[in-house]
Design a protein around this motif. Structure first.
Motif, short mmCIF file in Angstrom:
data_model
loop_
_atom_site.label_atom_id
_atom_site.label_comp_id
_atom_site.label_asym_id
_atom_site.label_seq_id
_atom_site.Cartn_x
_atom_site.Cartn_y
_atom_site.Cartn_z
N GLU A 198 0.85 -1.19 0.00
CA GLU A 198 0.00 0.00 0.00
C GLU A 198 0.89 1.24 0.00
O GLU A 198 1.53 1.56 1.01
CB GLU A 198 -0.93 -0.01 1.22
CG GLU A 198 -1.87 -1.21 1.24
CD GLU A 198 -2.65 -1.34 2.54
OE1 GLU A 198 -2.93 -0.29 3.16
OE2 GLU A 198 -2.97 -2.48 2.93
N PRO A 199 0.98 1.95 -1.12
CA PRO A 199 1.85 3.14 -1.19
C PRO A 199 1.30 4.28 -0.34
O PRO A 199 0.11 4.28 0.02
CB PRO A 199 1.83 3.49 -2.68
CG PRO A 199 0.53 2.95 -3.18
CD PRO A 199 0.25 1.72 -2.38
N PRO A 200 2.12 5.28 -0.02
CA PRO A 200 1.63 6.45 0.72
C PRO A 200 0.55 7.16 -0.09
O PRO A 200 0.76 7.47 -1.26
CB PRO A 200 2.87 7.31 0.91
CG PRO A 200 3.87 6.80 -0.08
CD PRO A 200 3.56 5.37 -0.30
N LYS A 211 0.77 10.14 -2.56
CA LYS A 211 1.54 11.25 -2.00
C LYS A 211 2.86 11.44 -2.74
O LYS A 211 3.38 10.53 -3.38
CB LYS A 211 1.82 10.98 -0.52
CG LYS A 211 0.59 11.02 0.37
CD LYS A 211 0.98 10.82 1.83
CE LYS A 211 -0.22 10.88 2.76
NZ LYS A 211 0.15 10.69 4.18
N GLU A 212 3.38 12.65 -2.61
CA GLU A 212 4.67 12.97 -3.23
C GLU A 212 5.75 12.03 -2.67
O GLU A 212 5.80 11.76 -1.48
CB GLU A 212 5.04 14.42 -2.92
CG GLU A 212 6.30 14.89 -3.61
CD GLU A 212 6.59 16.35 -3.34
OE1 GLU A 212 7.68 16.81 -3.72
OE2 GLU A 212 5.73 17.03 -2.74
N GLY A 213 6.57 11.52 -3.55
CA GLY A 213 7.64 10.62 -3.15
C GLY A 213 7.26 9.15 -3.18
O GLY A 213 8.08 8.29 -2.85
N TRP A 214 6.03 8.85 -3.62
CA TRP A 214 5.61 7.44 -3.62
C TRP A 214 6.43 6.58 -4.57
O TRP A 214 6.66 5.40 -4.31
CB TRP A 214 4.12 7.34 -3.96
CG TRP A 214 3.75 7.61 -5.39
CD1 TRP A 214 3.50 8.82 -5.95
CD2 TRP A 214 3.58 6.65 -6.43
NE1 TRP A 214 3.19 8.69 -7.28
CE2 TRP A 214 3.23 7.36 -7.61
CE3 TRP A 214 3.69 5.26 -6.50
CZ2 TRP A 214 2.99 6.74 -8.83
CZ3 TRP A 214 3.44 4.63 -7.72
CH2 TRP A 214 3.10 5.36 -8.86
N LYS A 215 6.93 7.19 -5.64
CA LYS A 215 7.73 6.41 -6.59
C LYS A 215 9.09 6.03 -6.01
O LYS A 215 9.63 4.97 -6.34
CB LYS A 215 7.92 7.21 -7.89
CG LYS A 215 6.64 7.35 -8.70
CD LYS A 215 6.89 8.05 -10.02
CE LYS A 215 5.61 8.18 -10.83
NZ LYS A 215 5.83 8.88 -12.12
N ASP A 216 9.63 6.88 -5.15
CA ASP A 216 10.91 6.54 -4.50
C ASP A 216 10.73 5.32 -3.59
O ASP A 216 11.58 4.42 -3.57
CB ASP A 216 11.42 7.73 -3.68
CG ASP A 216 11.76 8.93 -4.56
OD1 ASP A 216 12.13 8.71 -5.73
OD2 ASP A 216 11.64 10.07 -4.08
N GLU A 217 9.64 5.30 -2.85
CA GLU A 217 9.37 4.15 -1.98
C GLU A 217 9.09 2.91 -2.81
O GLU A 217 9.48 1.80 -2.45
CB GLU A 217 8.19 4.46 -1.06
CG GLU A 217 7.96 3.40 0.01
CD GLU A 217 6.96 3.86 1.06
OE1 GLU A 217 7.20 4.90 1.71
OE2 GLU A 217 5.93 3.17 1.23
N ASP A 222 10.20 -2.58 -5.13
CA ASP A 222 10.55 -3.35 -6.34
C ASP A 222 11.85 -4.12 -6.13
O ASP A 222 11.98 -5.27 -6.57
CB ASP A 222 10.70 -2.41 -7.54
CG ASP A 222 9.36 -1.99 -8.12
OD1 ASP A 222 8.34 -2.63 -7.81
OD2 ASP A 222 9.34 -1.01 -8.90
N SER A 223 12.81 -3.49 -5.47
CA SER A 223 14.10 -4.15 -5.23
C SER A 223 13.92 -5.38 -4.35
O SER A 223 14.51 -6.44 -4.61
CB SER A 223 15.08 -3.17 -4.58
OG SER A 223 15.34 -2.07 -5.42
#
Length: 363
Positions: A198-200, A211-217, A222-223
């Protein structure tokens, strides 16, 4: 007499030279090039003649190969003589330019299989009926799913459902990204979901905002998935009180999360109150055609319409023998049965990104 003899010899020489030359046409995106080449010359000579014509046109392009067909599938060996290659006077061949290098395996937006090609019937600035048919963006309703089975880990599915039912109480939508495995046999896929991330996000009535930064998380998740041999296989969303199966916003998120290089199939799961009055999950396969259009057309090809169940397109598409710029989202999904499954994974950590909704309480 001597003047006449001199004139006769000049004419003979001129005609003799021309007899050893032939005209070959080279089609490319710069137009049709007419190249005179010695009939005992080579393909390399013909290529140089084509480049000479391009220079005369002050073109920045340069030819790299000559082919028999417009798709450059049958490229001539430059060392071949024209006679060995079977090239005859007046033939129409195709000049592949250096700017037309093969595309990488991983697609980029706007660089898919629908990229334009030169039509064999005319130059690059003309059009014909065949061009109109070939360039038409076709969408048809798919009748048969490619998914043989869809299984979701019972624990992961239950925890997502309980959170929506007991904490959110369907007041706002909730989204999760499905990770698992896909096995393929005879063009049929078996999809297994091992966990839900569940992303932010901020839930809204009948919608959500990541939320902003969800792609970084997401990169971190993914890793971890890659280390376990898992990939993204779809998205799950909770719906409350809506009549449509999938909104344009949800379609666009699916397109963004889909990975052209590794995704064989992508799923969309809806948690909603069913006709029976009980909560349950409904599963859909997202059609290959949607992802083709999402990745091959330019960014922004799909856009939100005034009706949540319909999507607008910036170009006309051909649907059910009609040109339109609005399409029912159901054209891009197919229902699939769901089966419970017990994953090899287990987690006792608190669930991330549930702050403000009693988050981290449930392991």
């Amino acid at each position: 007499f001597f003047s006449f003899l001199f004139f006769f010899l000049v004419v003979v020489v001129v005609f003799s030279v021309n007899d050893f030359k032939m005209l070959v046409r080279l089609r490319c995106k710069e137009g049709c090039l007419r190249v005179n080449v010695q009939d005992n010359g080579t393909i390399a000579d013909l290529l140089e003649g084509g480049n000479s014509e391009l220079r005369k046109r002050k073109s920045k392009e340069k030819g790299q190969a000559i082919a028999q067909d417009v798709k450059y599938e049958s490229i001539y060996n430059p060392q071949q003589t024209l006679q060995e290659a079977g090239v005859k006077k007046g033939d129409l061949l195709y000049l592949k330019l250096e700017s037309e290098e093969n595309r990488p395996n991983e697609m980029k937006r706007g660089e898919g299989a629908m990229a334009s090609a030169v039509c064999a019937n005319h130059g690059p600035n003309a059009s014909c009926v065949q061009c109109m048919i070939n360039s038409r963006i076709n969408v048809h309703r798919v009748k048969e799913t490619t998914v043989k089975s869809f299984q979701m880990d019972l624990t992961a599915g239950t925890k997502f459902q309980n959170f929506v039912l007991n904490e959110i109480i369907f007041e706002v939508d909730r989204v999760g990204i499905l990770y698992g495995e896909v096995t393929t046999s005879e063009d049929k896929h078996e999809v297994t979901v091992h966990y839900i991330y569940e992303p932010p996000q901020n839930g809204e009535p009948n919608s959500f905002e990541l939320k902003e930064g969800w792609k970084d998380e997401l990169e971190v998740v993914d890793s971890l998935a890659t280390a376990m041999g898992l990939v993204r296989v779809g998205v799950v969303v909770s719906h409350a009180g809506v009549m449509h199966n999938i909104s344009t916003k949800e379609l666009l998120l699916l397109g963004e999360l889909y990975q052209p290089k590794s995704s064989k199939v992508f799923m969309f799961v809806v948690l909603a109150i069913l006709e029976s009055g009980e909560p349950g999950m409904v599963v859909f396969e997202v059609t290959k055609r949607f992802f083709e259009l999402f990745w091959e057309q330019e960014k922004g090809f799909f856009c939100v319409s005034s009706k949540p169940a319909f999507t607008k397109t910036i170009k006309e598409i051909y649907v059910d023998k009609t040109y339109t710029t609005t399409i029912d989202n159901d054209y891009f999904i197919l229902p699939v049965a769901i089966q419970p499954y017990a994953s090899f994974l287990a987690c006792e950590f608190g669930i991330e990104n549930r702050e403000g909704w009693g988050g981290r309480k449930e392991g």
